[in-house]
Design an enzyme around this catalytic site. Structure first.
Site, PDB file in Angstrom:
ATOM      1  NE  ARG A   1       7.588  -1.212  -0.547  1.00 44.07           N
ATOM      2  CZ  ARG A   1       6.548  -0.543  -0.266  1.00 44.07           C
ATOM      3  NH1 ARG A   1       5.463  -0.463  -1.241  1.00 44.07           N
ATOM      4  NH2 ARG A   1       6.038  -1.194   0.877  1.00 44.07           N
TER       5      ARG A   1
ATOM      6  CD  GLN B   1       8.317   2.959  -2.167  1.00 43.04           C
ATOM      7  OE1 GLN B   1       6.880   2.582  -1.458  1.00 43.04           O
ATOM      8  NE2 GLN B   1       9.068   3.366  -2.756  1.00 43.04           N
TER       9      GLN B   1
ATOM     10  CG  HIS C   1       6.057   4.676   2.519  1.00 40.75           C
ATOM     11  ND1 HIS C   1       5.003   2.672   3.408  1.00 40.75           N
ATOM     12  CD2 HIS C   1       5.126   4.306   1.908  1.00 40.75           C
ATOM     13  CE1 HIS C   1       4.924   2.422   2.592  1.00 40.75           C
ATOM     14  NE2 HIS C   1       4.160   3.117   1.448  1.00 40.75           N
TER      15      HIS C   1
ATOM     16  CB  CYS D   1       6.586   5.210  -4.212  1.00 41.39           C
ATOM     17  SG  CYS D   1       5.264   6.744  -2.683  1.00 41.39           S
TER      18      CYS D   1
ATOM     19  NE  ARG E   1      -0.020   0.932   2.941  1.00 39.52           N
ATOM     20  CZ  ARG E   1       0.170   1.274   1.759  1.00 39.52           C
ATOM     21  NH1 ARG E   1      -1.081   1.618   0.998  1.00 39.52           N
ATOM     22  NH2 ARG E   1       1.042   1.227   1.476  1.00 39.52           N
TER      23      ARG E   1
ATOM     24  CG  ASP F   1       4.229   9.944  -3.020  1.00 38.01           C
ATOM     25  OD1 ASP F   1       3.636   9.245  -4.128  1.00 38.01           O
ATOM     26  OD2 ASP F   1       4.068   9.615  -1.771  1.00 38.01           O
TER      27      ASP F   1
END
Ligand code: CP
Length: 299
Positions: free
Chosen positions: A286, A131, A128, A258, A101, A219
């Protein structure tokens, strides 16, 4: 050419590979035994904070009998200037797969270029994909195959929005974007998606964007490290997902986010905690999606 199965972003992965990963994830969730990763170790490298990505990879790896090691910028030589390339070379001598990340996409690409084990994108400022695997899985659990369905994104045209754009091309659904003009996703990405078969359109008015939508997604307005210095709240306020926005979509439209969420900013409590919200299934998925990704990369 490398035969390693990196999981970097949807532009570099075929739709068939993504569907394979989703099938695995769904099977594991429904009780199929995931392959054993006994003797395998996953390095989790975080230059930014995480709850879901970190825990789902750790728990997923444990469930498959593998191990994890965690590295953050502050407690490694990455924070003192060791290059990503050297870190990739060294980690590859110790572990079997690396998740990174990071802020800049070029760091991820550098890790993949120099690693001799698969590299997984755990979020960059550009994308991402882990996700989105959970998001597509969640949509299909609730509403069936996502192909030809209508998804509406309201809010910032950020890394998650960009990955929804890629996903539209890979999974064949319609994506309608309602983002402020100054926070639109990159035109180059929209051009790629259009060429790759994505059906994407942009709207000024969220109520128009969500008309007949099967799903509304948003988001946080503040991606990690951002502040309100540029008037973000004022800019994005009109794109909040609230009851009026949900009512303008299909009656049975679902709401996804998310997480982490900020009630009263990008979404009201009445929506995220309401009957159309599937955000907790999305968060759970996830875990199953990470297992699908790990199994695809390693077995
Ligand atoms: N959605 C997501 O990636 O959550 P974390 O930042 O907690 O990992």
């Amino acid at each position: 050419m490398s035969t390693l199965r990196h999981f970097l972003d949807f532009q570099q992965l075929e739709g068939t590979a993504l569907r394979d990963i989703l099938d695995r994830a769904t099977a594991y969730k429904n009780g199929a035994k995931a392959p054993s990763l006994a003797g395998k170790t996953l390095a989790l490298v975080f230059e930014k904070p995480s709850t879901r990505t970190r825990i789902s990879f750790e728990v997923g790896m444990q469930a498959m009998d593998g191990k994890t090691v965690n590295l953050t910028q502050g407690d490694s030589q990455l924070g003192r200037g060791e290059t990503i390339a050297d870190t990739a070379r060294v980690l590859s001598r110790y572990v079997d797969v690396i998740m990174l990340r990071t802020s800049e996409e070029k760091n991820l690409l550098e890790m993949a270029e120099h690693a001799t084990v698969p590299v997984i994108n755990g979020l960059t400022d550009a994308s991402h994909p882990c996700q989105l695997m959970a998001d597509v899985m969640t949509f299909e659990e609730h509403r069936g195959p996502i192909g030809k369905k209508r998804i509406a994104w309201c809010g910032d045209g950020n890394n998650v929005a960009s990955t929804w754009i890629q996903a539209s091309a890979r999974f064949g659904f319609e994506l309608r974007l309602a983002c402020p003009p100054s926070r639109q996703p990159a035109q180059a990405l929209l051009d790629w998606a259009a060429k790759a078969g994505g059906q994407i359109s942009a709207f000024d008015d969220p109520l128009t964007a969500v008309a007949d939508a099967d799903c509304i997604v948003t988001d946080t307005w503040f991606s990690m490290g951002q502040s309100n210095g540029d008037g973000t709240r004022q800019l994005l306020g009109p794109y909040q997902v609230n009851d009026a926005v949900m009512q303008a979509a299909k009656k049975d439209a679902i709401f996804m986010h998310c997480l982490p969420a900020h009630r009263g900013e990008e979404v009201t409590a009445s929506v995220i905690d309401g009957p159309q919200s599937v955000v907790w299934d999305e968060a759970e998925n996830r875990l199953h999606a990470q297992k699908g990704i790990l199994s695809w990369c390693l077995t």
